[in-house]
Each structure stands twice: as structure tokens, then as C-alpha cells.
Design a protein around this motif. Structure first.
Motif, PDB file in Angstrom:
ATOM      1  N   SER A 227       0.857  -1.187   0.000  1.00  0.00           N
ATOM      2  CA  SER A 227       0.000   0.000   0.000  1.00  0.00           C
ATOM      3  C   SER A 227       0.888   1.231   0.000  1.00  0.00           C
ATOM      4  CB  SER A 227      -0.896   0.028   1.252  1.00  0.00           C
ATOM      5  OG  SER A 227      -1.723  -1.104   1.322  1.00  0.00           O
ATOM      6  N   PRO A 228       0.409   2.338  -0.553  1.00  0.00           N
ATOM      7  CA  PRO A 228       1.200   3.571  -0.500  1.00  0.00           C
ATOM      8  C   PRO A 228       1.558   3.942   0.938  1.00  0.00           C
ATOM      9  CG  PRO A 228      -0.658   3.830  -1.985  1.00  0.00           C
ATOM     10  CD  PRO A 228      -0.864   2.518  -1.275  1.00  0.00           C
TER      11      PRO A 228
ATOM     12  N   PHE B 208      -1.755  -5.278  -4.761  1.00  0.00           N
ATOM     13  CA  PHE B 208      -2.108  -3.914  -4.369  1.00  0.00           C
ATOM     14  C   PHE B 208      -3.618  -3.907  -4.131  1.00  0.00           C
ATOM     15  CE2 PHE B 208       1.299  -3.727  -7.633  1.00  0.00           C
ATOM     16  CZ  PHE B 208       2.346  -3.318  -6.813  1.00  0.00           C
ATOM     17  N   ASP B 209      -4.007  -4.274  -2.928  1.00  0.00           N
ATOM     18  CA  ASP B 209      -5.419  -4.540  -2.678  1.00  0.00           C
ATOM     19  C   ASP B 209      -5.721  -4.333  -1.196  1.00  0.00           C
ATOM     20  OD1 ASP B 209      -8.022  -5.420  -2.883  1.00  0.00           O
ATOM     21  OD2 ASP B 209      -7.537  -7.479  -3.452  1.00  0.00           O
TER      22      ASP B 209
ATOM     23  N   VAL C 207      -7.311  -0.911  -3.394  1.00  0.00           N
ATOM     24  CA  VAL C 207      -7.120   0.472  -3.790  1.00  0.00           C
ATOM     25  C   VAL C 207      -8.266   1.269  -3.168  1.00  0.00           C
ATOM     26  CG1 VAL C 207      -7.088   2.099  -5.728  1.00  0.00           C
ATOM     27  CG2 VAL C 207      -5.986  -0.154  -5.947  1.00  0.00           C
TER      28      VAL C 207
ATOM     29  N   TRP D 241      -5.706   9.590  -5.044  1.00  0.00           N
ATOM     30  CA  TRP D 241      -5.408   8.164  -5.160  1.00  0.00           C
ATOM     31  C   TRP D 241      -4.527   7.848  -6.366  1.00  0.00           C
ATOM     32  CZ3 TRP D 241      -6.714   4.930  -9.197  1.00  0.00           C
ATOM     33  CH2 TRP D 241      -7.670   5.387 -10.100  1.00  0.00           C
ATOM     34  N   GLN D 242      -4.705   8.540  -7.469  1.00  0.00           N
ATOM     35  CA  GLN D 242      -3.897   8.233  -8.649  1.00  0.00           C
ATOM     36  C   GLN D 242      -2.419   8.533  -8.410  1.00  0.00           C
ATOM     37  OE1 GLN D 242      -5.673  10.211 -12.027  1.00  0.00           O
ATOM     38  NE2 GLN D 242      -7.045   8.502 -12.402  1.00  0.00           N
TER      39      GLN D 242
ATOM     40  N   TYR E 187      -1.074   5.732  -5.750  1.00  0.00           N
ATOM     41  CA  TYR E 187      -0.882   4.377  -6.266  1.00  0.00           C
ATOM     42  C   TYR E 187       0.036   4.360  -7.485  1.00  0.00           C
ATOM     43  CZ  TYR E 187      -4.333   2.844  -2.905  1.00  0.00           C
ATOM     44  OH  TYR E 187      -4.985   2.565  -1.723  1.00  0.00           O
TER      45      TYR E 187
ATOM     46  N   MET F 256       3.493   4.563  -6.054  1.00  0.00           N
ATOM     47  CA  MET F 256       3.809   3.294  -5.386  1.00  0.00           C
ATOM     48  C   MET F 256       4.252   2.251  -6.408  1.00  0.00           C
ATOM     49  SD  MET F 256       1.194   0.710  -3.439  1.00  0.00           S
ATOM     50  CE  MET F 256       0.312   0.532  -4.984  1.00  0.00           C
ATOM     51  N   ILE F 257       3.539   2.145  -7.520  1.00  0.00           N
ATOM     52  CA  ILE F 257       3.906   1.177  -8.546  1.00  0.00           C
ATOM     53  C   ILE F 257       5.286   1.499  -9.108  1.00  0.00           C
ATOM     54  CG2 ILE F 257       3.352   0.381 -10.882  1.00  0.00           C
ATOM     55  CD1 ILE F 257       0.369   0.667 -10.084  1.00  0.00           C
TER      56      ILE F 257
ATOM     57  N   PHE G 171      -4.610  -6.717  -8.130  1.00  0.00           N
ATOM     58  CA  PHE G 171      -5.100  -5.515  -7.462  1.00  0.00           C
ATOM     59  C   PHE G 171      -6.615  -5.588  -7.401  1.00  0.00           C
ATOM     60  CE2 PHE G 171      -5.298  -4.449 -11.927  1.00  0.00           C
ATOM     61  CZ  PHE G 171      -6.442  -3.685 -12.054  1.00  0.00           C
TER      62      PHE G 171
ATOM     63  N   MET H 228      -4.787   1.254 -13.008  1.00  0.00           N
ATOM     64  CA  MET H 228      -3.822   0.310 -12.453  1.00  0.00           C
ATOM     65  C   MET H 228      -3.278  -0.616 -13.538  1.00  0.00           C
ATOM     66  SD  MET H 228      -3.428   0.969  -9.186  1.00  0.00           S
ATOM     67  CE  MET H 228      -2.808  -0.549  -8.424  1.00  0.00           C
TER      68      MET H 228
END
Length: 338
Positions: A202-203, A238-239, A241, A247-248, A251, A254-255, A272, A320
Motif C-alpha cells: 500500500s502507499p 495492491f489490494d 485500492v 489516489w492516482q 498508487y 507506489m507502482i 489488485f 492500475m
């Protein structure tokens, strides 16, 4: 790792296992770690765990540990909601009930009325159940769906025993999912091709604000990269979101950082999903955490499932998938819902 966050005020022990080597071993390890909990004998773990009118929230601040023997339920068949990789033959078990972490969105708060943790010490019975199922066909087994197994490894070697059982069994695959950084608990073992270590990422903002007690994003990432370097089959998830204001950015960054630290070729699969939960569980959790914004999103109800509006789910799926395809081939990316 057991730390000051995971101290236990009391330890309840079922009478028929009070003198068992497993119980005595767990208690000794608690003493060795500097804890001195009050030991209370009970007839059955449910006498404590299933008591009415418990306060999950209060208990989370001073949780107890319950040492027990499972007598009935050693194996459960997985469903679409937890099938991150679209596996056939998916099963899970409950070696431990409840988690030492304190995530806002955790469904266990809705499943259990108690925040105490139950450790079932007859692990061999769970393994024998898997052996019997394996005689009927291939098995993909998750031992960490209902708890953070690696956090209990200092007290009882669940992961170690299952990893050794899985080794060399061609029709058996093992999954250990974690939000911890406690890879060192099993780092001395030889990697096994059919045992998958799965890090739930998670971020940093999400882990800090909504996943209390878990390892930070960067610490999880470091542990996952070590496991991949050692040769363990690695999966990432990644779950959920969460629908946060930025959020964009959260995440997406983070990716990008994930695959800057972990070579994409070391990652076997990625999944995800968005926040989703049984409606009855969500109602109960809202009474425990009325202040948590992640529990009061723009939700829609489909059957017994509560999740975000279809437009947002579609937006998350497209975003995602697009970001992940920059690093991972499409056939290795899975969206989980249902």
C-alpha cells in the motif's frame, strides 16, 4: 516480529493442551521476549473468543492471546473474492484467527466480535487435511488469509512447517501473504518453486494512516526484494485500492517505486482490487471505527457485497492496469472483485 506493538496482556490456554509441548513452547517464547502475561486456563477457546458484548476497539489496545486446539475446521474452499490469481483448487485455512495489526478496512473486525488472537497449535492436523485433499486433485493453499502468519512465527513456526511440507509436492502450491517485513523468520530456508511469498503493498500514506502496526511500504518492499534475490517465487498484490482524494498519485508513485526496487522479471504475478466487503461486516466495523473515512465512501450494494460505484471501479481498473503494463506483461496482471 513480536515487538512492543504485539504484547499480550493475558494468555488463555485450553485445559487439555496446557501441558502440551506446543503450549509450553509458546509460553516460554513469550517469557523469553520479556513478556509476563497472566495465564488463565479455559475449557474451550470460544468461551473467551465468542463471548457476547465484547469491545473490539478496546481489546485492540490490550489484546490477549488464546492457545487452542482446532477440532473441526481444517480446510475451507476459496471463493472469487479471495482468488487473486484465478487459481483452480484454491483452499485456505485458519491456523490463527485475528491479526496483530489494526487496519481500518480489515474484514476480520466484522467477522469476529473479539480482537483477541487465537493460535491453533495442532498444526499437523491442518497439514493432514491438506494431504487428504491433495489425494483428490491439485491444491493451491493459502495459510494467511485469516491472519498475518509471519507475525506469529516467533511464537510458533507455522510458515516454516508448511514450507517444508510443500517442498517437492508437484500438485501442491503454497501461498504466504504478508504486510510485514519479517522475512528473516524464513530467510534461512532454501527457496521452493511451488511456495509463493506474496507481499501486500500500500502507499506509504495508506500504510501509515489506515494500516496501523504493519510494516511501512518501504520496509515491505525491502523484505520482498530480499526474498526475490534469494530466489523465492514472488507475487505482489495492491489490494484494496482506496478512493482517496489523490489516489492516482499515491498508487501510481507506489507502482513506480515498487519496480524501481524490485526487477519486474523477479515478479511472477500481480493482482489488485478495490475496497469491497460483505454488507453485514461493514455495518459492524462502522460501529467499531465510526471516524474512519475509508468506511464511508460512495458505495454501492450488489447482493451482499458493498463496493465503490461502477464508474470508479472501471477507472481504477484502467489506471492500475495501464501503470502495471509498463512493467508486467498483461497475462500476469489480475483484477480481483466479486
Amino acid at each position: 516480529m513480536l515487538s512492543s506493538v504485539h504484547q499480550f496482556s493475558h494468555v488463555y490456554v485450553e485445559r487439555d493442551i496446557t501441558e502440551s509441548p506446543m503450549s509450553r513452547g509458546v509460553l516460554q517464547r513469550l517469557y523469553d521476549s520479556g513478556q509476563n502475561p497472566r495465564i488463565i486456563p479455559v475449557e474451550h477457546y470460544k468461551d473467551v473468543f465468542n463471548r457476547p458484548r465484547q469491545s473490539f476497539r478496546i481489546q485492540k489496545h490490550q489484546p490477549a492471546l488464546i492457545l487452542a486446539r482446532e477440532r473441526e475446521h481444517f480446510l475451507y474452499r476459496g471463493n472469487e473474492r479471495i482468488n487473486s490469481w484465478k487459481q483452480s483448487g484454491l483452499f485456505y485455512n485458519a491456523l490463527v484467527r485475528n491479526c496483530v495489526y489494526n487496519c481500518d478496512y480489515c474484514f476480520l473486525q466484522g467477522m469476529h466480535g473479539s480482537a483477541h488472537s487465537v493460535m491453533f497449535l495442532n498444526n499437523r492436523d491442518f497439514i493432514h487435511a491438506a494431504e487428504r485433499q491433495l489425494e483428490k486433485g491439485p491444491v493451491y493453499m493459502s495459510i494467511s488469509y485469516l491472519s498475518e502468519i509471519l507475525a506469529f512465527e516467533p511464537l510458533y513456526p507455522y510458515a516454516r512447517e508448511w514450507l517444508e511440507f510443500a517442498r517437492g509436492r508437484e500438485d501442491f502450491a503454497l501461498e504466504i501473504r504478508t504486510k510485514s517485513d519479517y522475512y528473516q523468520a524464513i530467510a534461512d530456508l532454501e527457496p521452493s518453486a511451488n511456495s509463493f511469498l506474496v507481499w501486500s503493498l500500500s502507499p506509504e500514506q495508506v500504510s501509515r494512516e489506515h494500516e496501523r502496526g504493519t510494516a511501512s511500504f518501504r520496509n515491505r518492499l525491502f523484505a520482498a526484494s530480499r526474498a526475490a534475490e534469494d530466489g523465492w517465487p514472488l507475487k505482489l498484490t495492491f489490494d484494496p485500492v482506496l478512493e482517496l482524494e489523490n489516489w492516482q498519485d499515491l498508487y501510481g508513485n507506489m507502482i513506480e517505486e515498487t519496480f524501481r526496487r524490485i526487477p519486474p522479471e523477479k515478479v511472477q504475478e500481480v493482482s489488485f482490487g478495490v475496497f469491497r466487503m460483505n454488507q453485514d461486516f461493514l455495518k459492524r466495523i462502522r460501529t467499531v471505527r465510526p471516524e474512519s473515512p475509508v468506511l464511508y465512501g460512495d458505495f454501492r450494494k450488489t447482493g451482499e457485497l458493498v463496493s465503490y460505484a461502477p464508474d470508479f471501479i472501471r477507472e481504477v481498473r484502467e489506471f492500475m492496469t495501464g501503470r502495471l503494463r509498463a512493467y508486467i506483461s498483461p497475462e500476469k496482471i489480475f483484477f480481483v472483485h466479486g
